[in-house]
Design an enzyme around this catalytic site. Sequence first.
Site, PDB file in Angstrom:
ATOM      1  N   LEU B  58      -2.646  12.923   3.231  1.00 33.93           N
ATOM      2  CA  LEU B  58      -1.220  13.201   3.409  1.00 33.93           C
ATOM      3  C   LEU B  58      -1.077  14.054   4.668  1.00 33.93           C
ATOM      4  O   LEU B  58      -1.190  15.272   4.620  1.00 33.93           O
ATOM      5  CB  LEU B  58      -0.712  13.951   2.172  1.00 33.93           C
ATOM      6  CG  LEU B  58       0.768  13.819   1.859  1.00 33.93           C
ATOM      7  CD1 LEU B  58       1.045  14.330   0.459  1.00 33.93           C
ATOM      8  CD2 LEU B  58       1.625  14.529   2.873  1.00 33.93           C
ATOM      9  N   SER B  59      -0.856  13.412   5.801  1.00 39.12           N
ATOM     10  CA  SER B  59      -1.155  14.075   7.066  1.00 39.12           C
ATOM     11  C   SER B  59      -0.544  13.294   8.221  1.00 39.12           C
ATOM     12  O   SER B  59      -1.209  12.531   8.898  1.00 39.12           O
ATOM     13  CB  SER B  59      -2.693  14.089   7.155  1.00 39.12           C
ATOM     14  OG  SER B  59      -3.189  14.658   8.312  1.00 39.12           O
ATOM     15  N   GLU B  60       0.755  13.496   8.450  1.00 38.06           N
ATOM     16  CA  GLU B  60       1.444  12.616   9.403  1.00 38.06           C
ATOM     17  C   GLU B  60       0.894  12.739  10.826  1.00 38.06           C
ATOM     18  O   GLU B  60       0.721  11.741  11.519  1.00 38.06           O
ATOM     19  CB  GLU B  60       2.961  12.874   9.388  1.00 38.06           C
ATOM     20  CG  GLU B  60       3.664  12.346   8.146  1.00 38.06           C
ATOM     21  CD  GLU B  60       3.508  13.233   6.930  1.00 38.06           C
ATOM     22  OE1 GLU B  60       3.049  14.393   7.088  1.00 38.06           O
ATOM     23  OE2 GLU B  60       3.826  12.795   5.812  1.00 38.06           O
ATOM     24  N   ILE B  87       8.522  12.477   9.255  1.00 40.11           N
ATOM     25  CA  ILE B  87       7.777  12.079  10.459  1.00 40.11           C
ATOM     26  C   ILE B  87       7.534  13.261  11.399  1.00 40.11           C
ATOM     27  O   ILE B  87       6.656  13.230  12.253  1.00 40.11           O
ATOM     28  CB  ILE B  87       8.505  10.939  11.217  1.00 40.11           C
ATOM     29  CG1 ILE B  87       7.523  10.208  12.155  1.00 40.11           C
ATOM     30  CG2 ILE B  87       9.719  11.435  11.977  1.00 40.11           C
ATOM     31  CD1 ILE B  87       8.106   8.977  12.818  1.00 40.11           C
ATOM     32  N   PRO B  89       6.047  16.212  11.472  1.00 41.79           N
ATOM     33  CA  PRO B  89       4.728  16.747  11.830  1.00 41.79           C
ATOM     34  C   PRO B  89       4.012  15.871  12.863  1.00 41.79           C
ATOM     35  O   PRO B  89       3.166  16.361  13.607  1.00 41.79           O
ATOM     36  CB  PRO B  89       3.959  16.763  10.507  1.00 41.79           C
ATOM     37  CG  PRO B  89       5.006  16.773   9.453  1.00 41.79           C
ATOM     38  CD  PRO B  89       6.168  16.001  10.022  1.00 41.79           C
ATOM     39  N   HIS B 129      15.353  13.113   2.277  1.00 43.96           N
ATOM     40  CA  HIS B 129      14.774  11.773   2.287  1.00 43.96           C
ATOM     41  C   HIS B 129      15.690  10.786   2.999  1.00 43.96           C
ATOM     42  O   HIS B 129      15.458   9.595   2.941  1.00 43.96           O
ATOM     43  CB  HIS B 129      14.539  11.266   0.850  1.00 43.96           C
ATOM     44  CG  HIS B 129      13.339  11.851   0.184  1.00 43.96           C
ATOM     45  ND1 HIS B 129      13.233  13.180  -0.136  1.00 43.96           N
ATOM     46  CD2 HIS B 129      12.177  11.284  -0.221  1.00 43.96           C
ATOM     47  CE1 HIS B 129      12.064  13.400  -0.735  1.00 43.96           C
ATOM     48  NE2 HIS B 129      11.403  12.270  -0.786  1.00 43.96           N
TER      49      HIS B 129
END
Lengths: 360, 325
Positions: B58-60, B87, B89, B129
């Site tokens: 989990l690491s944009e 988006i 990050p 969201h």
Amino acid sequence: MSSDYESDWVQYISAEGQLTTDGRKAWEQLSDQLKIQFYRWMTFVRLFDRKMIVLQRQGRMGTYAPLEGQEAAQVGSALALTDQDWVFPTYREHGVALTIGFPLTHVLLYWAGRVEGCKPVSNLRYLPPAVPIATQIPHAVGAAWAAKLKKEQTVAVAYFGDGATSEGDFHEGCNFAGVFQLPVILFCQNNGYAISVPFSRQSAAKTVAERALAYRFPGIRVDGNDVLAVYMVTSQAVKRAREGQGPTLIEAVTYRKGPHTTADDPSRYRPREEVKHWSRQFDPLTRYQLLLKNFQLLTDSEEEAWELECKRRIEQAIKEMESLTSPPPTHLFAHVFSDLPPALHKQRLQVKQKEGKEHD
Amino acid sequence: MTKWTMVQAIRDALHLALQSDPNVLILGEDVGRNGGVFRVTDGLWQAFGDERVIDTPLSEAGIIGASLGLSLNGFKPIVEIQFMSFIYPGFEQIVSHIARFRTRTQGVFSAPLVIRVPYGGGIHAPELHSDSTESLFVHIPGLKVVTPATPTDAKGLLLSAIRDPDPVLFLEPLKLYRSIKEEVTDGWYEIPIGKAKVVRRGEDVTLLAWGAMVPVAMETAKYWENKGVTCEVIDLRSLYPLDEAAILASAKRTGRVVIVHEAPRTAGLGAEVAALIQEEAFLYLEAPILRVTGYDVPVPMYALEASFRPDVKRVSRAIQRVISY
């Protein structure tokens, strides 16, 4: 600087230029030719660096990021790589660039504000320097990932500083590298400062290397001013990566003798005594010259001759760079997209008409 | 021909891309076993395996940055970011690296990845969201930004994006994911990036919209037709580059323009489009160009979502103003 920088590091050449017990074993494995290369590149890089500061002061170069003090970390690690390995540098890696074969004229062009200096050359995988901090780490991880998927033997190296370890991209890159077990080397030059902020303000951890533990790959602390130790540690990491054993984090403990860039004054944030201490005790080049002379691999006259040769090459490259004409203003649009969208084409035409030039 | 939702059409495009090019990879959070939070990638992991359809941490920034590295070394990554609101990050990777890699390497490398991002509101999603921040990305030189409003366009535009030699941000309007079903052509076809679509011909007013605002514009056009005013509705589809020719041709013909977007008003893409029209078609205009947009407030939680997003009533009021100017 914290006083325990020497704890648990790999050191093969003492500050006095003597081989340690492990150092002797390493020394015996290496050819005389490579031993001379260490010296030659460190000298070349130092003289280049000093010349750049002069050029900047003369107004012939823009703001420049000096590296004096970090020659062993850069030259030692670069000589452990091949031209097929991917290198993702920062803006202070001229030592890596030159050692790995990136053209000197390109490095000069870059600091003269010319984008041509960023252009990768065809026989190398040396990428343009990352200017935002730590952002290149995920790139190296991705290139290494591709190599793994394609079952290539290449490794990727991300160079970064101690300040970068506070950024999210450092964590995200390390985490991917660990999860997917990628052939990547995370090479940190801990030079003690991120501009003015000391490492103690970057992390409560005492070392960068220990952070590898949480990602489940080795973290190795090495005397970054010891070219032999840096070379050996990097070579082992490269070997591990090529053999499919995954990433390594290397922390090369070193010291930036000069300012962050020619635009700052380090006496505002560093005690004079500290700079003297590092320069006297730990200078990577002096230490290595002593060692080579002890082994009769270098004489005073050879030293003098090589320095003259370096200066000659540097002067020649400067001349060459300064004679390269700058591309026309329409070059602004040359590589933004593969094909220029109509609106951008229109903007390009405006520039072209303004300049009255028909070519680009 | 099959009747498909936009989700199914996008999945079909991804399937074709994975099938036709072994270098195509899909990366993202939950895109593998789970088939994506909107099930867009459903079944692809099962069909193409773990090395082609990759569940990432989990690491944009990590996903987008690593995808740049993958693309340098021969792969064609298609990245899924779960929501536009997540988006950011990875924004630095896009603005500082991906969009300028071709320039910085003087054409030696580019970063031709596709970043797919569900965007916009209208589905009562949880807080944060429903962002519609396309203008942040349209403003970045070196990046293409597209958004479809129909299943057919979604498939054809995505296949174009995948073939494109430059990076493309592919925005998928959440509201339209499953609300429209239409016949979608089988096999590979491409809809060119940079071309708008006239979805309805009209003579009196030009309505410019994209994404989930296209159906709103269409509904408003139908309403006005009964009153004897015909609206030309243009779906921009490509937000960068803009189809300036199509926009200007319509504006010159009708002389009245209303731009509809979900994003906040200030420095939204509507401002750029309005500026373009007044620069190039000033003497053709019969009325000021109006914008119907989200307000300059944080995108609200869903209880107030309907008051934030442009609707038929608000677009109608703008039409009333331009025809009675």
